[in-house]
Scaffold this motif. Structure first.
Motif, PDB file in Angstrom:
ATOM      1  N   ASP A 133       0.831  -1.202   0.000  1.00 33.98           N
ATOM      2  CA  ASP A 133       0.000   0.000   0.000  1.00 33.98           C
ATOM      3  C   ASP A 133       0.867   1.255   0.000  1.00 33.98           C
ATOM      4  O   ASP A 133       0.570   2.235  -0.686  1.00 33.98           O
ATOM      5  CB  ASP A 133      -0.938   0.004   1.211  1.00 33.98           C
ATOM      6  CG  ASP A 133      -2.249  -0.715   0.936  1.00 33.98           C
ATOM      7  OD1 ASP A 133      -2.457  -1.166  -0.202  1.00 33.98           O
ATOM      8  OD2 ASP A 133      -3.070  -0.815   1.869  1.00 33.98           O
ATOM      9  N   SER A 204      -7.529  -1.916  -2.371  1.00 33.39           N
ATOM     10  CA  SER A 204      -6.863  -0.624  -2.243  1.00 33.39           C
ATOM     11  C   SER A 204      -6.896   0.109  -3.573  1.00 33.39           C
ATOM     12  O   SER A 204      -6.655  -0.497  -4.619  1.00 33.39           O
ATOM     13  CB  SER A 204      -5.395  -0.811  -1.817  1.00 33.39           C
ATOM     14  OG  SER A 204      -5.299  -1.397  -0.542  1.00 33.39           O
ATOM     15  N   HIS A 270      -8.492   2.652   0.872  1.00 35.63           N
ATOM     16  CA  HIS A 270      -8.760   1.220   0.897  1.00 35.63           C
ATOM     17  C   HIS A 270      -9.948   0.886   1.788  1.00 35.63           C
ATOM     18  O   HIS A 270     -10.304   1.622   2.702  1.00 35.63           O
ATOM     19  CB  HIS A 270      -7.522   0.389   1.260  1.00 35.63           C
ATOM     20  CG  HIS A 270      -6.797   0.817   2.496  1.00 35.63           C
ATOM     21  ND1 HIS A 270      -5.580   0.299   2.852  1.00 35.63           N
ATOM     22  CD2 HIS A 270      -7.094   1.712   3.460  1.00 35.63           C
ATOM     23  CE1 HIS A 270      -5.164   0.844   3.975  1.00 35.63           C
ATOM     24  NE2 HIS A 270      -6.065   1.700   4.358  1.00 35.63           N
TER      25      HIS A 270
END
Length: 364
Positions: A133, A204, A270
């Protein structure tokens, strides 16, 4: 990459055009010119409703003469100040007009201004998912990767806590040890997620912040998940946003979202949605008070939290496929994959950050 950089100068007399569809509302269109760095010949239109009719002239007049470098909040404030006190804006707002203006100037972008990628689920350790991420948000912000939707997958039972949560307050060490749970801290805020293989759906979005330019922090959540609502509707679930960051149906909460904005212009959004969670195990692993438990639609007599499985009757894989399909249809997204370099970098960050006690316990 197809991100549109901000324009700093504009040719006098060139007609500029911007559009913004309000999530759950109406389309706002702005046509204008820039002369000497100022707005001129402004025309706001759309399929919204506005009373009295003359208020449209007030909106145009409020924008006329403003500096082209004016930010979205000041644009909205100028419009609001010019509108009569009895004006009624239905299906749009002064802020929506400001977004359309920014898009006309190419200082804000729309979904169609970008080439989107979709990365289907692939099983990875939870620490790697969290590290990715950060890595992919940086890559999109730097323009090295297209804006991307990535679905998570994992095998080990895990708890992912928010960036600002206390480990001591959120996690029960005895339950974690008993069930062999991995505890990880992510870069975004929000609450803890209990994740076993196949028990929830997590995705995400990595995007440039220009996509939410002029949209308030609160409104950006529903804006970025409008495609999810469409996918759920297609599956027979009528879902809606409960401010700030919860996704719910009339039967209760089904998921929650979190965000992180980076200094390089990249943004992470996300979401985790419950598919079929063992509620008894969840309350042994997380320190969940009665108030938070009731918000999750859980009661002590219930063994599972299973809104998506129960309300659709579909497998988790089928729901993810439906979500991917709707996203691809809406935004012309193409299937992509993680690069060897991205995975390598994520692995390095697990070693230096996300897998360390220092990061995990930064808020004891």
């Amino acid at each position: 990459m197809t991100s549109h950089p901000a324009q700093e100068t504009y040719d006098d007399g060139t007609r500029l055009h911007g559009e913004y569809k309000v999530p759950g509302g109406k389309l706002v269109v702005v046509d204008l010119e820039v002369a000497g760095g100022k707005f001129t010949n402004v025309s706001v239109s759309g399929d919204f409703f506005l009373e009295p009719d003359e208020a449209l002239l007030d909106i145009n007049a409020a924008l006329t003469g403003l500096d082209a470098a004016t930010g979205a909040p000041d644009l909205a404030a100028a419009i609001t100040a010019r509108l009569p006190k009895d004006a009624v804006l239905f299906g749009f707002s002064a802020e929506a007009v400001a977004v359309a203006v920014r898009r006309a100037l190419s200082r804000a972008t729309g979904w169609a201004d970008h080439q989107w990628d979709v990365i289907p689920p692939s099983v990875l350790p939870t620490r790697v998912n969290v590290a990715l991420d950060e890595v992919l948000t940086e890559e999109v912000g730097a323009g090295r990767r297209n804006p991307t939707l990535r679905f998570w997958d994992w095998e080990e039972p895990s708890v992912v806590i928010g960036s600002f949560q206390s480990v001591r307050n959120e996690v029960d060490p005895e339950g974690v040890a008993r069930h062999g749970v991995t505890v990880v801290r992510r870069i975004s805020g929000g609450g803890a997620m209990f994740m076993e293989a196949g028990n929830c759906i997590t995705y995400s979005l990595y995007l440039p912040q220009t996509l939410v330019d002029g949209i308030s922090f609160a409104d950006s959540y529903a804006f970025l998940d409008s495609w999810v609502m469409a996918a759920l509707e297609k599956l027979g679930i009528s879902a809606f946003y409960v401010p700030l960051n919860d996704i719910a149906t009339d039967q209760g909460k089904i998921g929650g979202a979190a965000q992180k904005r980076l200094a390089n212009g990249g943004m992470l959004h996300h979401v985790t949605m419950s598919y079929d969670i063992d509620a008894d195990k969840m309350v042994e692993v997380l320190r969940i008070g009665k108030e938070k438990l009731s918000d999750k639609g859980t009661r002590s007599a219930k063994k599972r939290v299973d809104p998506l499985r129960r309300q659709t009757g579909l497998s988790r894989a089928a729901i993810i496929t439906a979500m991917q399909d709707v996203f691809a249809e809406r935004y012309g997204a193409t299937v992509s994959e993680l690069t060897a370099e991205e995975l390598e970098e994520a692995g390095k960050r697990v070693g230096s950050k996300f897998g360390t006690d220092e990061w995990l316990n930064r808020v004891p």
